[in-house]
Design a protein around this motif. Sequence first.
Motif, PDB file in Angstrom:
ATOM      1  N   GLU A 101       0.834  -1.201   0.000  1.00  0.00           N
ATOM      2  CA  GLU A 101       0.000   0.000   0.000  1.00  0.00           C
ATOM      3  C   GLU A 101       0.869   1.252   0.000  1.00  0.00           C
ATOM      4  N   PRO A 102       0.546   2.252  -0.806  1.00  0.00           N
ATOM      5  CA  PRO A 102       1.342   3.479  -0.791  1.00  0.00           C
ATOM      6  C   PRO A 102       1.029   4.321   0.441  1.00  0.00           C
ATOM      7  N   LEU A 103       2.039   5.007   0.944  1.00  0.00           N
ATOM      8  CA  LEU A 103       1.886   5.963   2.044  1.00  0.00           C
ATOM      9  C   LEU A 103       1.712   7.368   1.458  1.00  0.00           C
ATOM     10  N   PRO A 104       1.320   8.337   2.282  1.00  0.00           N
ATOM     11  CA  PRO A 104       1.046   9.683   1.743  1.00  0.00           C
ATOM     12  C   PRO A 104       2.202  10.313   0.977  1.00  0.00           C
ATOM     13  N   GLU A 130      10.031  13.220  16.509  1.00  0.00           N
ATOM     14  CA  GLU A 130       9.000  12.605  15.679  1.00  0.00           C
ATOM     15  C   GLU A 130       7.870  13.618  15.535  1.00  0.00           C
ATOM     16  N   ILE A 131       7.372  13.756  14.321  1.00  0.00           N
ATOM     17  CA  ILE A 131       6.474  14.850  13.958  1.00  0.00           C
ATOM     18  C   ILE A 131       5.214  14.264  13.354  1.00  0.00           C
ATOM     19  N   SER A 132       4.099  14.392  14.063  1.00  0.00           N
ATOM     20  CA  SER A 132       2.811  13.904  13.586  1.00  0.00           C
ATOM     21  C   SER A 132       2.031  15.063  12.978  1.00  0.00           C
ATOM     22  N   VAL A 133       1.631  14.897  11.707  1.00  0.00           N
ATOM     23  CA  VAL A 133       0.867  15.937  11.007  1.00  0.00           C
ATOM     24  C   VAL A 133      -0.246  15.283  10.200  1.00  0.00           C
ATOM     25  N   ASP A 134      -1.217  16.105   9.803  1.00  0.00           N
ATOM     26  CA  ASP A 134      -2.260  15.598   8.922  1.00  0.00           C
ATOM     27  C   ASP A 134      -1.625  15.134   7.611  1.00  0.00           C
ATOM     28  N   ALA A 135      -2.076  13.968   7.123  1.00  0.00           N
ATOM     29  CA  ALA A 135      -1.478  13.394   5.916  1.00  0.00           C
ATOM     30  C   ALA A 135      -1.568  14.338   4.724  1.00  0.00           C
ATOM     31  N   SER A 136      -2.604  15.178   4.694  1.00  0.00           N
ATOM     32  CA  SER A 136      -2.767  16.106   3.575  1.00  0.00           C
ATOM     33  C   SER A 136      -1.698  17.197   3.571  1.00  0.00           C
TER      34      SER A 136
END
Length: 374
Positions: free
Chosen positions: A9-12, A201-207
């Motif tokens: 599966e592709p990631l963002p 580690e940086i969590s952001v909206d995939a968009s």
Amino acid sequence: MSADDHIAEPLPLDAWHRARGARMVPFAGYAMPIQYDGIMAEHAWTREHAGLFDVSHMGQLTLAGEGLDEALEAILPADVKSLAVGRMRYSLLLNDEGGIIDDLMFCRWPDKIYMVVNGAVKAGDIAHMQAHLPPAISLYHMTERALLALQGPEAFAALERVTTGRWPLNALTFMMGGPYEIDGIDAFITRSGYTGEDGFEISVDASQVERVADILCAQPEVKPIGLGARDSLRLEAGLPLYGHDLDTNTDPVSADLAFAISKRRRTEGGFPGADLILKRLAEGAPTKRVGFTIEGRLPAREGAEIFSGDTKIGTVTSGGFAPTVGGPIAMGFVDAAHAAPGTALEIEVRGKRLAATVTPMPFVPHHYVRKGAA
């Protein structure tokens, strides 16, 4: 595109990686970059500057509800109750026999717990937690989020330049996290990682993750880094990889992860497998995860057998050439009688016995920025 890409599966950031010449491979069910410029060069860049890793395959979860701390302490050996807002802990999801279902990180948010679990087993982790947490606890899988890791001695300088927040970035020390903005994009940033270097580690909206990756890679200290260097860096740091060095047949004491069992929980028990684990804490485990340095240039890989004389006493679980060390290293499980540092053993590779020495881990010192450090 490789023949295996269609099953992954592709990631963002898939197109972003390919546009930068990444060699993509299937990993944990996803297509992921193994290298861009070469593993040795990427390893060295991260040790000297700052590497950007796409770790969006990891599972990002939030858990909330009345009685959350008590519910989590029933499935983890961590002291959840004493965790302050913005603080993180490493812990282990355990089965009733004390076997490790997964290792994970969790952080206290003001009204919930944020948790990161391994990508290859996240579906099983979620199912296990949903089956063992009471109905009052809600578990949300943040599939709309992407996760980046910025690692290396210059990671702070690069990230501080583009980050704003209620607190300065240097307020975060190792195992702390908080909300920030990167060029106006909301991000939850923790000072943590999997390389032994300082990092985040940086969590952001995939968009928004492509924009964030572009902003970070525009900094002179930063280059994108693939899975190959991530593995060689974590091996030099002595950090285990779930599914290789850890599994449900491994308990925390044998795995040399007893630090994850907090002092209060050692006294009170009440976590899965507590009887066996507390017994092994008191008496010792029959096997132990240890590190090895290996003579010559030939690396020992996962599955290689470890011998003392003619007796097989263990198995390699991770191994490879260590660029910073300048030679092959490995980790694996051996009988406790052969686990002392300095013990001379042999590892069989391609029908040949290689001289190996039990060596304390990490092989390369950690460079975490801890609270109170200058």
